[in-house]
Design an enzyme around this catalytic site. Structure first.
Site, mmCIF file in Angstrom:
data_model
loop_
_atom_site.group_PDB
_atom_site.id
_atom_site.type_symbol
_atom_site.label_atom_id
_atom_site.label_comp_id
_atom_site.label_asym_id
_atom_site.label_seq_id
_atom_site.Cartn_x
_atom_site.Cartn_y
_atom_site.Cartn_z
ATOM 1 N N HIS A 157 -8.071 58.005 25.102
ATOM 2 C CA HIS A 157 -8.010 57.800 26.554
ATOM 3 C C HIS A 157 -9.171 56.963 27.099
ATOM 4 O O HIS A 157 -9.280 56.746 28.306
ATOM 5 C CB HIS A 157 -7.986 59.181 27.243
ATOM 6 C CG HIS A 157 -7.486 59.164 28.635
ATOM 7 N ND1 HIS A 157 -8.271 59.512 29.721
ATOM 8 C CD2 HIS A 157 -6.278 58.811 29.138
ATOM 9 C CE1 HIS A 157 -7.560 59.402 30.832
ATOM 10 N NE2 HIS A 157 -6.351 58.977 30.517
ATOM 11 N N LYS A 159 -11.500 53.799 28.185
ATOM 12 C CA LYS A 159 -11.245 52.477 28.782
ATOM 13 C C LYS A 159 -12.590 51.772 28.814
ATOM 14 O O LYS A 159 -13.223 51.667 29.876
ATOM 15 C CB LYS A 159 -10.707 52.586 30.219
ATOM 16 C CG LYS A 159 -9.501 53.496 30.419
ATOM 17 C CD LYS A 159 -9.880 54.804 31.015
ATOM 18 C CE LYS A 159 -8.727 55.671 31.430
ATOM 19 N NZ LYS A 159 -7.588 55.749 30.621
ATOM 20 N N ASP A 164 -20.061 41.189 22.824
ATOM 21 C CA ASP A 164 -21.153 40.758 21.949
ATOM 22 C C ASP A 164 -22.092 41.915 21.587
ATOM 23 O O ASP A 164 -23.279 41.675 21.283
ATOM 24 C CB ASP A 164 -21.956 39.617 22.591
ATOM 25 C CG ASP A 164 -21.123 38.338 22.686
ATOM 26 O OD1 ASP A 164 -20.213 38.167 21.857
ATOM 27 O OD2 ASP A 164 -21.386 37.520 23.596
#
Lengths: 228, 228
Positions: A157, A159, A164
């Site tokens: 779940h 996000k 880099d």
């Protein structure tokens, strides 16, 4: 040897000037190293959604490309444009860990980075990767490494995305059109190594735990090995 | 007036000592103000889920309360225990903005804060507040102010909380049992005013925009007015 008052005053005069110069020099050095309160250190920014609609074509185009003639407002600095800008700033690696990915504009950004030679790795949710409109198939067909939770019991779940290995974007925003254009959402952007580090380690843990071959010999930080 | 070599050397000697003392003093001052790289400034922490099961009873109890005899492991510093600890540290206000809230342990913490006189405000999603197991009804019955998006068109998808207006917890974690015990989730904790500030402003914007009376005269920062 006796020291006269005049000599003492002279010595103190030169001493005072030296202290002043010394303090000024250290002060300058502190500013250069961003140690003063005024300079807040590494990048930190918060983006709130929904984002107003605006043209972002210029962000995908190389410098000097022709301007876009679409009917959307141009030159508007929206949260979505800033999100895209951060993603497209990747020069070496992009590690994306997102529950739901169906936003074609974000998919286009990831594909563009892949075509530029940026090492892209994606971890997503096993169930949501197959929903209608999911971009995961498009990414895989382009040769981008995508992994998902091997267990059916849990949702991946997160996000968050690491640019880099130095810039973290994390929050509530799934990579869907609804999230960007309609929902109340947030994305926190930071380059603070104390925050970026734990997320990079979490990405590596999940990447290795989601290896379907279970031959976990790759160096996670190289960003080159992985299943597709 | 002529200056002898001996006088010059003396003056430089005193000057050099003064510079050294000046540099040491500024260095000490910088350390005191936490401006050096070694001192990382305000609290920052990252919690990853799922969290192992462990007893958190002592966190709700007043100091000196009897220890718990439940069969769960005791004295384990889990991510969930840390999350609860941060929430229960609230002494004045708790501003919670969460999409889905069905976790009874977190509800208990919010109710405890309310009973202690902490000004609690909750913003949640209109649709998810009515799902089976939602704690929103329990909070409202206890007298806690809860608001939701007035529009049907969007989801209030944030998952952040502000403790005393000074500590921010934000991430992917909804306040559900599945999120805490099963899913891959993250919560970033920070007291950095550059990050806390924007979230506090967003909370105020949403709080006022979700006022069902549309008589938006309250001072958002007081944390006392609101619909139930």
């Amino acid at each position: 040897m006796q020291v006269s008052l005049a000599e003492l005053l002279k010595a103190f005069g030169i001493g005072a000037a030296a202290v002043t110069l010394g303090v000024e020099w250290v002060d300058w050095l502190a500013r250069r190293l961003s140690l003063r309160r005024g300079a807040r250190g590494p990048l930190k920014e918060v983006l709130f959604f929904p984002s107003p609609s605006a043209c972002v074509e210029h962000l995908y185009a190389p410098a000097g490309a022709l301007s876009c003639s679409c009917p959307l407002p141009h030159g508007v600095d929206t949260p979505f444009a800033r999100l895209l800008g951060h993603l497209l700033s990747a020069g070496a690696t992009l590690d994306l860990c997102v529950f739901s990915f169906s936003n074609a504009s974000l998919s286009r950004a990831v594909l563009l980075l892949h075509s530029r030679g940026v090492a892209v790795r994606v971890i997503t949710d096993r169930e949501y990767m197959t929903i209608v409109g999911s971009q995961i198939g498009t990414l895989r067909r382009a040769g981008i490494c995508v992994r998902h939770e091997l267990s059916n019991a849990v949702h991946m779940h997160h996000k968050f995305v690491l640019v880099d290995g130095k810039k973290l974007l994390t929050g509530s925003l799934n990579w869907t059109v609804t999230a960007v254009q309609s929902n109340k959402e947030n994305v926190l952007v930071t380059e603070d190594p104390d925050l970026v580090g734990p997320y990079q380690e979490e990405f590596c843990r999940l990447w290795e735990a989601s290896d379907p071959t279970s031959q976990n010999q790759s160096d996670c930080h190289q960003g080159t090995a992985g299943s597709q």
